[in-house]
Write an enzyme that holds these catalytic residues in place. Structure first.
Site, PDB file in Angstrom:
ATOM      1  N   LYS A  79       0.449  -1.874   1.275  1.00 43.51           N
ATOM      2  CA  LYS A  79       0.412  -0.605   1.014  1.00 43.51           C
ATOM      3  C   LYS A  79       0.277  -0.415   2.958  1.00 43.51           C
ATOM      4  CE  LYS A  79      -2.043   3.722   0.128  1.00 43.51           C
ATOM      5  NZ  LYS A  79      -2.403   3.998  -0.812  1.00 43.51           N
ATOM      6  N   SER A 154      -1.493   7.629  -3.968  1.00 49.90           N
ATOM      7  CA  SER A 154      -0.858   7.362  -2.588  1.00 49.90           C
ATOM      8  C   SER A 154      -0.138   6.181  -2.926  1.00 49.90           C
ATOM      9  CB  SER A 154      -1.639   8.157  -1.880  1.00 49.90           C
ATOM     10  OG  SER A 154      -2.667   6.743  -1.566  1.00 49.90           O
ATOM     11  N   SER A 178      -6.541   6.600  -6.350  1.00 49.11           N
ATOM     12  CA  SER A 178      -4.831   5.893  -5.403  1.00 49.11           C
ATOM     13  C   SER A 178      -3.980   4.949  -5.433  1.00 49.11           C
ATOM     14  CB  SER A 178      -4.821   6.200  -3.775  1.00 49.11           C
ATOM     15  OG  SER A 178      -4.856   7.765  -3.898  1.00 49.11           O
TER      16      SER A 178
END
Length: 490
Positions: A79, A154, A178
Site C-alpha cells: 500500500k 482505503s 481499511s
C-alpha cells in the site's frame, strides 16, 4: 498451469521445490498487471525493473539454502502509505507526489528479509481517508468483480490487486476498517491484527492510536503465514508489543468444537442489507454445524462508535498532517509571498477535499472551548466501547457479524454523501477503537454477483482463535475469483 490462480503458499512451495523460479513468478505477475491495470488501476507505481532484480537476487538465495521460508520468491504489493526506500511513496496525494523515502517500513523490511518480491505500490484513498479509493489524487481504483463498482477503501488498491490476481498478496493498513471493508467488497481475506502486533514504523500516520498494518491474501492460510512474518517487536515504534504467540499457522485447524461465538444483535438490525444478513447468518449456521456454540447477545454502544471514531481519527489526522507544509519534502506552491502564505498555498493545492474536511474537523474538536465537549467525550466513549467488548469476551471467544452493511456501491455514489460513507464503517471501527483483531473473509455473493464479507472479531492478542474459526469456515466452500464469476454469468 495458470500460476496466477495459486495462493501465495502454493506458489512459494513450487519455488522452493525448483518447479518454477522466482523470476518466472515475477514475470507472470507483471504480465497480469499489464493485462488488468488499464481497467482496474490498482497500482500507483509499478516497479518492473526493481521486481525482476529482486527476484533474481532472491532466487540465488533460495538455491543457496539461505531463504527457506514459505513466502520466499512470491511477488506481492505494498500500500502506498508504507515507506519503501528508493521507491516512490505518495499516499495517493498531490502533496507527496514524487516523494521517495530514504528508509523502508519495518513490516516491509520483515517481508524482504523473508524473500518477498515487491511489484509496486497500490492505490488508496488519499492519506487513507475514505472508504472507496475514490479520494485518490491519481484516480479511482475499480472493483475486479464489476468495474462499475468501488473496491472499498482505503486499502482498495491492495485488495483489488489480490482479487484480480495481479499479485499473490499485499500489505494494507487499517484505521477504521481499511483492510477488512475492501477485503469484503473484493472477495479476498484481510486481517487487522491486535494494535501493537505489527510495527507502525514507516507507516505514514493517519490516526496513530488506531492505525495498524496487516496482510491481504487469497485465503486464510496466506494471511496467517504473512502475519507470522510481519509481526515483530520494534523498538523504533513506542506502541510495539513483545509477543511470543505468533505461530499463527498452528491455529489452522477445522476442529471448531467448543468455540464460543457471539452474534451482536446490534449488527443485524436496521440498515443491514437483506442479502448480506442472510449470507452472514448462513455462515454462522455453518460454524454451528462444525461444533461451535453460536448465540445472539446485546453488545451495546454500537451507535456511538461512528461519532467517537471520526472525532478521534480527525483530531489525530489534523496533528499528523501538520508536518506536510511544503518545506522539507513534498509539494510546494510555485508562487507565494512569505512563509505563512507558502504554508497555506502548498497545503491548499496539495490536499484533496476529503483530507481538508477531516483536518478542519480535527482542528475544530481540538480547539479551545470545544476540546472537552468533543475530543475528551470521544475518548471516554472509546473507553466505554472497550469495556463493552471486554464484557462480551468474558462469555464468547469470537464475535461474528457482517464486514459492511451492503456490498460495494457504484462508483460516484458514496462521494455524494460523506455521512453515508462514514456510516458504512459501523461494523469495523469498533475493533480499532478497542485495539482488537478482526478478520474479513468471503461468505457469498449478492444477486448482482458482488462479494459479501464475513467479519470475525477477537479479543486482544487472540488472532489464533480468529484464524481457527475463519479457516474452519473457509474449508466448507470453494474459493471464487472474479474470472470464475464472469464465466458462470454472475
Amino acid at each position: 498451469m495458470d500460476l496466477t490462480k495459486m495462493t501465495a503458499l502454493e506458489l512459494g512451495k513450487m519455488i522452493r521445490a525448483g518447479e518454477i523460479s522466482a523470476v518466472e513468478a515475477a514475470r507472470t505477475a507483471l504480465e497480469q498487471i499489464k493485462k488488468k491495470e488499464p481497467d482496474l488501476h490498482s497500482f500507483v507505481t509499478i516497479d518492473e525493473e526493481g521486481a525482476l532484480r529482486q527476484a533474481k537476487a532472491v532466487q540465488k538465495q533460495i538455491e543457496a539454502g539461505v531463504l527457506t521460508g514459505p513466502l520466499a520468491g512470491v511477488p506481492m504489493a505494498v500500500k502506498d502509505n508504507l515507506c519503501t526506500e528508493g521507491l516512490r511513496t505518495t499516499c495517493s496525494s498531490k502533496i507527496l507526489e514524487g516523494f521517495v523515502p530514504p528508509y523502508t517500513a519495518q513490516a516491509v523490511c520483515n517481508l524482504q528479509q523473508a524473500g518477498a518480491v515487491i511489484l509496486g505500490k497500490t492505490n488508496m484513498d488519499e492519506f487513507a481517508m475514505g472508504s472507496t479509493t475514490e479520494t485518490s489524487y491519481v484516480g479511482a481504483t475499480k472493483n475486479p468483480w464489476n468495474t462499475a463498482h468501488v473496491p472499498g477503501g482505503s486499502s482498495g488498491g491492495s485488495c483489488a490487486a489480490v482479487a484480480a490476481e495481479e499479485c499473490f498478496y499485499a500489505l494494507g493498513s487499517d484505521t477504521g476498517g481499511s483492510i477488512r471493508q475492501p477485503s469484503g467488497f473484493c472477495g479476498v481475506t484481510g486481517i487487522k491484527p491486535t494494535y501493537g502486533t505489527v510495527s507502525r514504523y514507516g507507516l505514514i500516520a493517519y490516526g496513530s492510536s488506531l492505525d495498524q498494518v496487516g496482510p491481504i491474501g487469497k485465503d486464510v492460510s496466506d494471511c496467517a503465514a504473512i502475519l507470522e512474518v510481519i509481526a515483530s517487536y520494534d523498538k523504533k515504534d513506542s506502541t510495539s508489543v513483545k509477543r511470543r504467540d505468533t505461530d499463527f499457522t498452528a491455529a489452522l485447524t477445522e476442529d471448531l468444537r467448543g468455540l464460543r461465538i457471539g452474534l451482536p444483535r446490534e449488527y443485524f438490525g436496521e440498515g443491514l442489507d437483506r442479502e448480506v444478513k442472510e449470507a452472514v447468518l448462513a455462515a454462522a449456521r455453518v460454524l454451528k454445524e462444525q461444533g461451535a456454540v453460536v448465540e445472539s447477545f446485546d453488545l451495546g454502544l454500537v451507535e456511538y462508535a461512528v461519532p467517537a471514531y471520526y472525532v478521534i481519527a480527525s483530531a489525530e489526522a489534523s496533528s499528523n498532517l501538520a508536518r506536510f507544509d511544503g518545506v522539507k519534502y513534498g509539494h510546494r506552491a510555485a508562487e507565494f509571498e512569505g512563509l505563512h502564505h507558502m504554508y497555506k498555498k502548498s497545503r491548499s493545492e496539495g490536499f484533496g477535499a476529503e483530507v481538508k474536511r477531516r483536518i478542519m474537523l480535527g482542528s475544530f474538536v481540538l480547539s479551545s472551548g470545544y476540546y472537552d465537549a468533543y475530543y475528551l467525550k470521544a475518548l471516554r466513549t472509546k473507553a466505554l466501547i472497550k469495556q463493552a467488548f471486554d464484557r462480551a469476551f468474558e462469555t464468547y471467544d469470537i464475535l461474528l457479524g457482517p464486514t459492511a452493511p451492503a456490498t460495494a456501491p457504484k462508483l460516484g455514489e458514496s462521494l455524494k454523501d460523506p455521512i453515508k460513507m462514514y456510516l458504512g464503517d459501523i461494523y469495523t471501527i469498533s475493533a480499532n477503537l478497542a485495539g482488537l483483531p478482526g478478520i474479513s473473509l468471503p461468505c457469498g455473493t449478492d444477486s448482482r454477483g458482488l462479494p459479501i464479507g464475513l467479519q470475525l472479531i477477537g479479543n486482544c492478542f487472540e488472532e489464533k482463535k480468529l484464524f481457527r474459526a475463519a479457516y474452519g469456515f473457509e474449508k466448507t466452500r470453494p474459493r471464487r475469483t472474479p474470472d470464475q464469476a464472469e464465466r458462470s454469468g454472475k
